[in-house]
Design an enzyme around this catalytic site. Structure first.
Site, PDB file in Angstrom:
ATOM      1  N   GLY A 141       0.833  -1.194   0.000  1.00  0.00           N
ATOM      2  CA  GLY A 141       0.000   0.000   0.000  1.00  0.00           C
ATOM      3  C   GLY A 141       0.866   1.241   0.000  1.00  0.00           C
ATOM      4  O   GLY A 141       2.060   1.193   0.311  1.00  0.00           O
TER       5      GLY A 141
ATOM      6  N   GLY B 210       0.199   9.275   1.406  1.00  0.00           N
ATOM      7  CA  GLY B 210       0.956  10.512   1.365  1.00  0.00           C
ATOM      8  C   GLY B 210       2.150  10.538   2.292  1.00  0.00           C
ATOM      9  O   GLY B 210       3.088  11.318   2.094  1.00  0.00           O
TER      10      GLY B 210
ATOM     11  N   LYS C 191       7.408  -0.562   6.643  1.00  0.00           N
ATOM     12  CA  LYS C 191       6.832   0.751   6.339  1.00  0.00           C
ATOM     13  C   LYS C 191       7.967   1.757   6.152  1.00  0.00           C
ATOM     14  O   LYS C 191       8.794   1.947   7.034  1.00  0.00           O
ATOM     15  CB  LYS C 191       5.920   1.204   7.494  1.00  0.00           C
ATOM     16  CG  LYS C 191       5.306   2.589   7.321  1.00  0.00           C
ATOM     17  CD  LYS C 191       4.270   2.600   6.213  1.00  0.00           C
ATOM     18  CE  LYS C 191       3.598   3.960   6.097  1.00  0.00           C
ATOM     19  NZ  LYS C 191       2.586   4.171   7.148  1.00  0.00           N
TER      20      LYS C 191
ATOM     21  N   ASP D 259      -5.001   8.309  12.742  1.00  0.00           N
ATOM     22  CA  ASP D 259      -5.537   7.847  11.454  1.00  0.00           C
ATOM     23  C   ASP D 259      -6.264   6.521  11.636  1.00  0.00           C
ATOM     24  O   ASP D 259      -6.008   5.547  10.918  1.00  0.00           O
ATOM     25  CB  ASP D 259      -4.416   7.714  10.422  1.00  0.00           C
ATOM     26  CG  ASP D 259      -4.964   7.619   8.991  1.00  0.00           C
ATOM     27  OD1 ASP D 259      -6.103   8.077   8.762  1.00  0.00           O
ATOM     28  OD2 ASP D 259      -4.264   7.096   8.113  1.00  0.00           O
TER      29      ASP D 259
END
Length: 273
Positions: A26, A29, A48, A165
């Site tokens: 994935g 931003g 990540k 988030d």
């Protein structure tokens, strides 16, 4: 100079090149998530990469991340320093309902977090399946997941960390069936602290508008733990009804509602029982 985004499969990372990238899972931003392989422990991992794309680009020749313009050099350096400090704080978290961070390291001008790999699906996958079957999530099941996630949030908040988030895409399920908070890439360490330079100098919106608390839309610098509780409440609403509150609103309309302080619709309007 060729500019690219994601690192290609087969890239080796980490101390003694102990991790190998298998592919992209994935991208957003603030970062890119890769499927990876831990060579020394022979296990799958999620990797990540911190990549705030409003201020950074990647050099396709060297794979290094660098500021988009010389004027953003200071913002880039300060952002990476802040991200490294926050990532190391996240690596100390140990809770059954939070995806575990195994390792944090700097490479190619960026910062990487190596996380536990979950074979299960996301809450978004489950909500989509429920919608396709025209069978909303049972209230008892939604409550069980909510309690697990509240327990995780309580633990995070006690450590001085705000997620910022929370949404169905960032809630995953492991083999044990428990809900787990994932993607802590924009979490902020220090409830009373300041926003990272990535945000303060670029004005980038932090989080996902459909799930944001009104105060997070208006000023991401000043959110506290209540913003996470609000976002989880929106997720709970969606679990129970199959729809987001104000689901058809644009970002501008959502922000207008935040300014006016308009309440969310009553969940019983969509699911009376």
């Amino acid at each position: 100079m060729q500019l690219v985004a994601a690192l290609p499969p087969g890239t080796f990372l980490g101390e003694k090149q102990k991790y190998r990238i298998l592919g992209v899972c994935g991208q957003g931003g603030f970062g890119i998530t890769y499927a990876g392989w831990d060579i020394s422990l022979e296990r799958n991992v999620a990797i990540k990469e911190c990549f705030p794309q409003e201020i950074c680009v990647r050099d396709g020749d060297t794979a290094a991340i660098m500021p988009r313009t010389p004027a953003l050099q200071d913002a880039y350096l300060m952002a990476m320093a802040d991200l490294q400090k926050e990532a190391r704080l996240l690596a100390k978290l140990n809770h059954p309902n939070i995806v575990q961070v195994h390792d944090v390291f700097a490479a190619n001008g960026s910062l990487f977090c190596v996380m536990h790999w979950l074979e299960g699906d996301t809450l978004r996958d489950r909500l989509d399946a429920a919608e396709a079957a025209d069978a909303p999530t049972a209230a008892e099941q939604a409550e069980a997941w909510l309690r697990q996630l509240l327990d995780a949030l309580g633990y995070m908040h006690a450590q001085g960390i705000i997620h910022r988030d929370i949404k169905p895409e960032n809630i995953m399920f492991g083999a044990d069936g428990k809900a787990k908070l994932a993607d802590l890439g924009i979490a902020r360490g220090g409830i009373a602290g300041t926003e990272t330079t990535t945000v303060t100098q670029t004005g980038m919106m932090i989080g996902t508008p459909a799930y944001m608390a009104p105060e997070q839309m208006l000023d991401a610098h000043k959110v506290d733990t209540r913003a996470d509780i609000y976002s989880l409440g929106v997720v709970f609403f969606e679990m129970l009804t199959g729809e987001r509150p104000n689901k058809d609103d644009t970002v501008v309309q959502l922000m207008a509602r935040a300014v006016k302080g308009e309440p969310l619709p009553d969940v019983r309007t969509l699911r009376p029982e």
